[in-house]
Design a protein around this motif. Structure first.
Motif, mmCIF file in Angstrom:
data_model
loop_
_atom_site.group_PDB
_atom_site.id
_atom_site.type_symbol
_atom_site.label_atom_id
_atom_site.label_comp_id
_atom_site.label_asym_id
_atom_site.label_seq_id
_atom_site.Cartn_x
_atom_site.Cartn_y
_atom_site.Cartn_z
ATOM 1 N N SER A 150 -5.720 14.002 -5.102
ATOM 2 C CA SER A 150 -4.392 14.903 -5.247
ATOM 3 C C SER A 150 -3.746 14.902 -6.750
ATOM 4 O O SER A 150 -3.362 16.000 -7.127
ATOM 5 C CB SER A 150 -3.418 14.071 -4.237
ATOM 6 O OG SER A 150 -3.903 14.016 -2.945
ATOM 7 N N CYS A 151 -3.817 13.753 -7.597
ATOM 8 C CA CYS A 151 -3.097 13.960 -8.561
ATOM 9 C C CYS A 151 -3.945 13.754 -9.822
ATOM 10 O O CYS A 151 -3.580 13.748 -11.111
ATOM 11 C CB CYS A 151 -1.784 13.013 -8.510
ATOM 12 S SG CYS A 151 -2.074 11.365 -8.824
ATOM 13 N N CYS A 181 -2.622 6.157 -3.220
ATOM 14 C CA CYS A 181 -2.648 6.298 -4.478
ATOM 15 C C CYS A 181 -1.058 5.837 -4.772
ATOM 16 O O CYS A 181 -0.027 6.046 -4.066
ATOM 17 C CB CYS A 181 -2.560 7.870 -4.989
ATOM 18 S SG CYS A 181 -2.138 8.004 -6.562
ATOM 19 N N CYS A 213 -7.899 9.652 -7.980
ATOM 20 C CA CYS A 213 -7.109 10.455 -6.692
ATOM 21 C C CYS A 213 -7.439 11.925 -6.535
ATOM 22 O O CYS A 213 -7.209 12.713 -7.802
ATOM 23 C CB CYS A 213 -5.693 10.069 -6.993
ATOM 24 S SG CYS A 213 -4.721 10.892 -5.719
ATOM 25 N N CYS A 249 1.308 9.136 -6.205
ATOM 26 C CA CYS A 249 1.262 10.586 -5.301
ATOM 27 C C CYS A 249 1.281 10.065 -3.623
ATOM 28 O O CYS A 249 1.745 10.985 -3.099
ATOM 29 C CB CYS A 249 0.655 11.650 -5.812
ATOM 30 S SG CYS A 249 -1.048 11.557 -5.096
HETATM 31 ZN ZN LIG Z 1 -2.400 10.400 -6.598
#
Ligand SMILES: [Zn+2]
Length: 84
Positions: A43-44, A7, A41, A10
């Motif tokens: 994660s973010c 990504c 993504c 992040c």
């Molecule tokens: Zn991300």
């Protein structure tokens, strides 16, 4: 996006493919894509469009507005203008 890419925001490396609504607009003309594939993504939550899909939408936009080809289907949308 391939599995071993990161990504840009992040650095996360896990993505899920989702389908999203997308509107391509140019000079007051629009092409609505109800099922645009994107990588999200995990994660973010940042969304990444697929290059080939973006190119295909742009090409189809030209086909419709420059070469007058027919879209898959047509729709009408109500408009809400929030700015006074
Ligand atoms: Zn991300």
């Amino acid at each position: 996006m391939s599995k071993n890419q990161k990504c840009h925001y992040c650095g996360g490396q896990e993505f899920a493919v989702r389908r999203m609504r997308y509107v391509y607009s140019r000079k007051e003309k629009h092409l609505f894509v109800p099922d645009m594939p994107v990588d999200v993504c995990l994660s973010c939550g940042m969304i990444f469009y697929h290059g080939p899909s973006l190119l295909r939408v742009e090409e189809q936009f030209k086909a419709i507005y420059e070469r007058h080809e027919l879209a898959t289907r047509y729709t009408q949308m109500p408009v809400l203008e929030l700015v006074d």
